[in-house]
Design a protein around this motif. Structure first.
Motif, mmCIF file in Angstrom:
data_model
loop_
_atom_site.group_PDB
_atom_site.id
_atom_site.type_symbol
_atom_site.label_atom_id
_atom_site.label_comp_id
_atom_site.label_asym_id
_atom_site.label_seq_id
_atom_site.Cartn_x
_atom_site.Cartn_y
_atom_site.Cartn_z
ATOM 1 N N VAL A 107 2.132 -1.151 4.466
ATOM 2 C CA VAL A 107 1.654 0.179 4.111
ATOM 3 C C VAL A 107 2.583 1.029 4.387
ATOM 4 O O VAL A 107 3.735 1.050 5.275
ATOM 5 C CB VAL A 107 0.431 0.675 5.079
ATOM 6 C CG1 VAL A 107 0.142 2.012 4.514
ATOM 7 C CG2 VAL A 107 -0.749 -0.556 4.952
ATOM 8 N N VAL A 136 3.489 5.179 4.210
ATOM 9 C CA VAL A 136 2.817 6.488 4.481
ATOM 10 C C VAL A 136 3.805 7.734 3.939
ATOM 11 O O VAL A 136 4.928 7.621 4.726
ATOM 12 C CB VAL A 136 2.187 6.743 6.032
ATOM 13 C CG1 VAL A 136 1.614 7.861 5.965
ATOM 14 C CG2 VAL A 136 1.471 5.526 6.219
ATOM 15 N N ALA A 168 0.065 5.191 1.128
ATOM 16 C CA ALA A 168 -0.571 6.147 1.688
ATOM 17 C C ALA A 168 -0.181 7.500 1.506
ATOM 18 O O ALA A 168 0.999 7.657 2.154
ATOM 19 C CB ALA A 168 -1.136 5.831 3.009
ATOM 20 N N ARG A 177 -4.533 9.820 0.113
ATOM 21 C CA ARG A 177 -4.841 8.804 -1.268
ATOM 22 C C ARG A 177 -4.334 7.435 -0.758
ATOM 23 O O ARG A 177 -3.013 7.445 -0.577
ATOM 24 C CB ARG A 177 -4.247 9.550 -2.210
ATOM 25 C CG ARG A 177 -4.771 8.623 -3.675
ATOM 26 C CD ARG A 177 -3.954 9.202 -5.100
ATOM 27 N NE ARG A 177 -4.241 8.345 -6.013
ATOM 28 C CZ ARG A 177 -4.083 8.734 -7.419
ATOM 29 N NH1 ARG A 177 -3.297 9.467 -7.656
ATOM 30 N NH2 ARG A 177 -4.275 7.894 -8.379
ATOM 31 N N LEU A 178 -5.095 6.464 -0.946
ATOM 32 C CA LEU A 178 -4.640 5.187 -0.684
ATOM 33 C C LEU A 178 -4.550 4.313 -1.823
ATOM 34 O O LEU A 178 -5.708 4.067 -2.635
ATOM 35 C CB LEU A 178 -5.454 4.479 0.246
ATOM 36 C CG LEU A 178 -4.983 2.918 0.790
ATOM 37 C CD1 LEU A 178 -3.552 3.058 1.462
ATOM 38 C CD2 LEU A 178 -5.936 2.314 1.554
ATOM 39 N N TYR A 231 0.941 -1.278 -0.044
ATOM 40 C CA TYR A 231 -0.044 -0.051 0.112
ATOM 41 C C TYR A 231 0.995 1.341 0.024
ATOM 42 O O TYR A 231 1.819 1.414 0.580
ATOM 43 C CB TYR A 231 -0.750 -0.129 1.332
ATOM 44 C CG TYR A 231 -1.795 -1.082 1.381
ATOM 45 C CD1 TYR A 231 -3.182 -1.132 0.817
ATOM 46 C CD2 TYR A 231 -1.507 -2.364 1.905
ATOM 47 C CE1 TYR A 231 -4.121 -1.899 0.873
ATOM 48 C CE2 TYR A 231 -2.393 -3.336 2.094
ATOM 49 C CZ TYR A 231 -3.781 -3.391 1.629
ATOM 50 O OH TYR A 231 -4.613 -4.241 1.641
ATOM 51 N N ALA A 284 -2.882 0.592 -3.716
ATOM 52 C CA ALA A 284 -2.644 -0.840 -3.301
ATOM 53 C C ALA A 284 -2.335 -1.620 -4.510
ATOM 54 O O ALA A 284 -2.951 -1.416 -5.531
ATOM 55 C CB ALA A 284 -3.902 -1.513 -2.437
#
Length: 533
Positions: free
Chosen positions: A413, A415, A215, A229-230, A213, A232
């Motif tokens: 994830v 970020v 982010a 905004r994500l 992911y 994947a």
């Protein structure tokens, strides 16, 4: 006498028809469905897939064409996955069904080529380093490839590659039973023969996948409310030596029940290299330790290795932290109680490589920033401690109201936060599988502006005596805006908590206190704790 001969001929069994071997065409339709490593998928905090040991698997379905003769025949499927679990293979579309299944056990390799030519003639070529002239002669292979290779020539017995001259062997044919690719075969019987489209379906090891992911936080939001905004990606690994071109690619998310390790059933084929061993010249009094010589260029066949990790990205025109343009996304489907992701277009699953396909792109996801710390009695040292930084977290809810509402498979994830120097990494975290409707929390970084210290009033008291004991904390907030801080107080199964300032709740088996701290200020907190066991 004539009648007796006729009677004998009627009693005797008819001679068996010869079984003809035919090869199926290369796959015309391919489907690869990848399942995660069951053990890794069930971990509370899943780890990264390891290219060194991929313990996931895939279900592979291949549609091919075969022309069968009338009568019994053997069909060869060349180029199946080397991690094929042969006991799971099913062949459909044959008029006479499947009588017997076999997994060919020998791959063509330098060592297998030598072993299969034992006692047969080969041609050895030598090059004179002084003149550059090459001479060739016939020789007979007299040893296997598990040590020094010995040939018999007109000069006698010679150890190959031990005389210091450049040498090369040439083979007139490939020994029977060897194939450059893994082969699966079935026996069948067709009454009339003809052309048929048949489908081979099997499980294969050496696959795995995880979600990745990205982010990206948006600028200009408030101190607590945050949009992001994500994006994947399905990251799919294939450690087999076979490429699956133009395949329908699918990935299954969720923990399915697997009773046995498929790797123990697959028995992957191994292409063994040729290792030559020479003994040193000179007196044996100086020792007889053999010196191994690895000769990959000694034969025309040569195994090449690539230690670099190839990653193929599908469906993106630009790969960066900042808003890649998604050209194609895998769609989500229900498969019982788990999720299935289907890539909408045929793709190539390359051999020994990673492939990424986007499956999610959600701009404008609503989240909130908060801080988190802990003041647990079991970790208290009996007095005030030094200030410790609180951790900055991001929380959102996986529902349509917050811009999500889809399954989030386990994965990593990353970020990113926009700055004057561009988008910079703020934090990384592994997450488990999240269903729609669940809260998702991401740890970002330790704060440099929010600090927490804890202590208790009676330093020498026995905290397990069943009495109430007072605790206190001091929170310092150096931000120019107010912050929300969640403090884990105690394990709810063995401790009771009272007189908690702010909001008190039990979350994940912990007493949690939530308080607000004004900008550029500190706040003192007091509460009581009692041991209940």
């Amino acid at each position: 006498m004539t009648r007796l001969l006729l009677l004998i001929l009627l009693i005797l069994p008819a001679p068996a028809l010869a079984r003809e071997t035919v090869s199926a065409s290369p796959p015309q339709d391919l489907s690869v469905t990848v399942y995660r490593d069951p053990d890794r998928a069930q971990d509370p905090l899943p780890s990264a897939l390891s290219r060194a040991s991929l313990n996931g698997f895939a279900m592979i379905s291949e549609t091919r064409t075969v022309v069968l003769p009338a009568g019994p025949s053997t069909i060869r499927f060349e180029g199946v996955a080397e991690g094929m679990v042969a006991v799971t293979a099913i062949v459909t579309g044959l008029p006479g069904g499947t009588i017997e299944k076999n997994r060919n056990g020998a791959l063509l390799s330098p060592a297998a080529l030598v072993d299969g030519s034992l006692g047969n003639r080969v041609t050895i070529s030598r090059t004179n380093p002084a003149t550059g002239l090459a001479t060739s002669e016939d020789a007979v292979v007299r040893t296997r490839a598990d040590g020094g290779l010995v040939l018999q020539t007109r000069e006698g017995f010679e150890a190959v590659r031990c005389a210091g001259l450049p040498e090369k062997l040439t083979f007139d044919r490939v020994p029977g039973g060897l194939s450059a690719e893994p082969v699966f075969s079935v026996n069948t019987n067709s009454a009339t023969g003809g052309s048929y489209r048949i489908t081979l379906t099997y499980l294969a090891t050496g696959f795995d996948w995880q979600a990745n992911y990205l982010a990206t936080l948006e600028k200009g939001m408030g101190p607590a409310r945050q949009k992001l905004r994500l994006i994947a990606w399905l990251t799919i690994a294939n450690d087999n030596g076979q490429t699956f071109p133009g395949a329908t690619l699918l990935a299954v998310a969720g923990a399915i029940n697997v009773e046995r390790k498929f790797r123990s059933l697959s028995d992957p084929l191994e292409a063994k290299p040729l290792r030559l061993t020479c003994y040193p010249l000179g007196s044996t009094a100086r020792g007889t330790m053999a010196k191994p010589v690895v000769a990959p260029q000694f034969l025309a066949l040569r195994a090449e290795s690539n230690d670099e990790e190839d990653i193929v990205v599908t469906g993106s025109r630009m790969l960066s932290a900042g808003a890649p343009a998604i050209a194609m996304k895998a769609g989500e489907e229900a498969l019982g109680d788990v999720k299935l992701y289907r890539v909408p277009e045929p793709v190539t699953v390359a051999a020994q490589s990673l492939k990424q396909v986007a499956f999610l792109d959600r701009p404008g996801v609503d989240g909130r920033l908060f801080h988190r710390g802990a003041c647990r009695p079991e970790s208290d040292d009996g007095g005030d401690r030094q200030f410790w930084p609180a951790a900055l977290w991001l929380r959102t809810r996986n529902d349509a109201a917050h811009g999500l509402g889809v399954a989030l498979p386990s994965g990593k994830v990353a970020v990113f936060e926009p700055t004057s120097a561009g988008e910079l990494l703020l934090g990384e975290q592994w997450i488990r599988d999240y269903a729609s409707g669940q809260d998702v929390e991401l740890a970002l970084a330790n704060s440099s502006n929010v600090y927490l210290t804890c202590g208790r009033k009676a330093e020498d008291a026995d905290l397990t005596d069943g009495q109430w004991h007072g605790f206190h904390a001091l929170v310092a907030n150096a931000n120019n805006h107010a912050i929300t801080l969640e403090i884990a107080l105690a394990d709810s199964s063995v401790w009771a908590v009272s007189k908690v300032p702010g909001q008190h709740m039990i979350k994940d088996g912990q007493h949690v206190m939530t308080v607000n701290v004004p900008a550029n200020s500190s706040r003192a907190l007091h509460w009581d704790v009692r041991h209940t066991e």
